[in-house]
Design a protein around this motif. Sequence first.
Motif, short mmCIF file in Angstrom:
data_model
loop_
_atom_site.label_atom_id
_atom_site.label_comp_id
_atom_site.label_asym_id
_atom_site.label_seq_id
_atom_site.Cartn_x
_atom_site.Cartn_y
_atom_site.Cartn_z
N ILE A 7 0.85 -1.19 0.00
CA ILE A 7 0.00 0.00 0.00
C ILE A 7 0.89 1.24 0.00
N PHE A 8 0.71 2.08 -1.00
CA PHE A 8 1.57 3.23 -1.21
C PHE A 8 0.94 4.53 -0.75
N ASP A 9 1.74 5.35 -0.09
CA ASP A 9 1.45 6.77 0.05
C ASP A 9 1.67 7.41 -1.33
N VAL A 10 1.21 8.64 -1.52
CA VAL A 10 1.37 9.29 -2.82
C VAL A 10 2.31 10.49 -2.75
N GLU A 11 1.93 11.52 -2.00
CA GLU A 11 2.69 12.77 -1.99
C GLU A 11 4.03 12.58 -1.28
N GLY A 12 5.11 12.77 -2.03
CA GLY A 12 6.44 12.57 -1.48
C GLY A 12 6.97 11.16 -1.68
N THR A 13 6.08 10.24 -2.05
CA THR A 13 6.46 8.84 -2.26
C THR A 13 6.40 8.49 -3.74
N LEU A 14 5.26 8.71 -4.36
CA LEU A 14 5.09 8.47 -5.79
C LEU A 14 5.23 9.76 -6.60
N VAL A 15 4.90 10.89 -5.97
CA VAL A 15 4.87 12.18 -6.65
C VAL A 15 5.79 13.17 -5.93
N ASP A 16 6.59 13.89 -6.70
CA ASP A 16 7.52 14.87 -6.16
C ASP A 16 6.78 16.20 -5.95
N CYS A 17 6.28 16.41 -4.73
CA CYS A 17 5.49 17.61 -4.48
C CYS A 17 5.68 18.18 -3.08
N VAL A 18 6.51 17.56 -2.26
CA VAL A 18 6.65 18.03 -0.88
C VAL A 18 7.09 19.49 -0.80
N PRO A 19 8.08 19.95 -1.59
CA PRO A 19 8.43 21.38 -1.52
C PRO A 19 7.25 22.29 -1.84
N HIS A 20 6.41 21.88 -2.78
CA HIS A 20 5.24 22.69 -3.13
C HIS A 20 4.24 22.74 -1.98
N VAL A 21 4.03 21.60 -1.34
CA VAL A 21 3.11 21.55 -0.20
C VAL A 21 3.61 22.46 0.93
N ARG A 75 -4.99 27.16 -2.02
CA ARG A 75 -3.75 27.69 -2.59
C ARG A 75 -2.97 26.60 -3.32
N TYR A 76 -2.89 25.43 -2.70
CA TYR A 76 -2.13 24.34 -3.32
C TYR A 76 -2.76 23.94 -4.65
N ARG A 77 -4.07 23.80 -4.67
CA ARG A 77 -4.74 23.43 -5.92
C ARG A 77 -4.53 24.50 -7.00
N ARG A 78 -4.62 25.75 -6.59
CA ARG A 78 -4.54 26.85 -7.56
C ARG A 78 -3.13 27.04 -8.10
N ASP A 79 -2.12 27.00 -7.22
CA ASP A 79 -0.78 27.42 -7.60
C ASP A 79 0.22 26.29 -7.81
N TYR A 80 -0.05 25.11 -7.24
CA TYR A 80 1.00 24.09 -7.20
C TYR A 80 0.62 22.72 -7.75
N LEU A 81 -0.63 22.35 -7.69
CA LEU A 81 -1.03 20.98 -8.03
C LEU A 81 -0.54 20.57 -9.41
N ALA A 82 -0.67 21.45 -10.38
CA ALA A 82 -0.30 21.10 -11.76
C ALA A 82 1.21 20.97 -11.95
N LEU A 83 2.00 21.42 -10.96
CA LEU A 83 3.46 21.36 -11.08
C LEU A 83 4.02 20.00 -10.65
N ALA A 84 3.24 19.22 -9.94
CA ALA A 84 3.73 17.95 -9.39
C ALA A 84 4.02 16.95 -10.51
N ARG A 85 5.08 16.20 -10.33
CA ARG A 85 5.47 15.17 -11.30
C ARG A 85 5.82 13.88 -10.56
N PRO A 86 5.56 12.73 -11.18
CA PRO A 86 5.92 11.47 -10.52
C PRO A 86 7.43 11.27 -10.47
N PHE A 87 7.88 10.55 -9.47
CA PHE A 87 9.28 10.16 -9.42
C PHE A 87 9.54 9.15 -10.53
#
Length: 221
Positions: A7-21, A75-87
């Motif tokens: 069972i996988f976590d997503v943010e920071g595990t599958l997707v590179d988004c922690v700095p954005h969060v 704010r995250y949805r508006r400014d950052y969500l689209a910037l996330a990319r998978p590892f």
Amino acid sequence: MPLAAIIFDVEGTLVDCVPHVLDSWKQTLEGAGHDIALAELQRYSGMDGADMLERLLPDQSKKHKEGLLKAQGDRYRRDYLALARPFNGVRELFKTLKQRGFALGIATTCKKDELRSYDHSMRVLELTDAVACGNDVEKGKPHPDLYHAALQKLGVMEPGTATAVGDTPYDAMAATALGMQATGVLTGGFSERVLKDTGCDLVLEEVRELAERIGLPRSET
């Protein structure tokens, strides 16, 4: 105990988004008059948002903290969500594990719409047997609710036959509270020592290494 489910976590595990969060949290808090360093926010990365605010702002009202949670999410949805990319190698990892016969799940505090956005580039939901999102539970990690929901959806009766893969100590704490195994990855900003001290049996540099380190599922051992 032989492993049957992952069972996988997503943010920071599958997707590179922690700095954005973290940036979205810092900006939201500063906008409300709270000057909290990024390093302090990093300590709570991956923790249930309400729990984090209770620790950071214990003297603030419940209404104020609920407003901060909503503002950060917007704010995250508006400014950052689209910037996330998978590892690298995420989809290939899921395909490999699926071919080996593992049951695959996702347990993430992100909302369903955020997960769908991430999956535009991850492309793993079609390979996943069960998903538990923030919409499905009242409390996020380190509370075990998300992993409990994922185990139920997978039909896993023995938690010890499943491992949780995550980037924070709160993933490990939530998983081990149920008797699950825990695997950590170093892509969320926490050290190997912190992850092991909170219950991880195995710590990897990044999630794609899991295919090389994990055995066959119980039915094939």
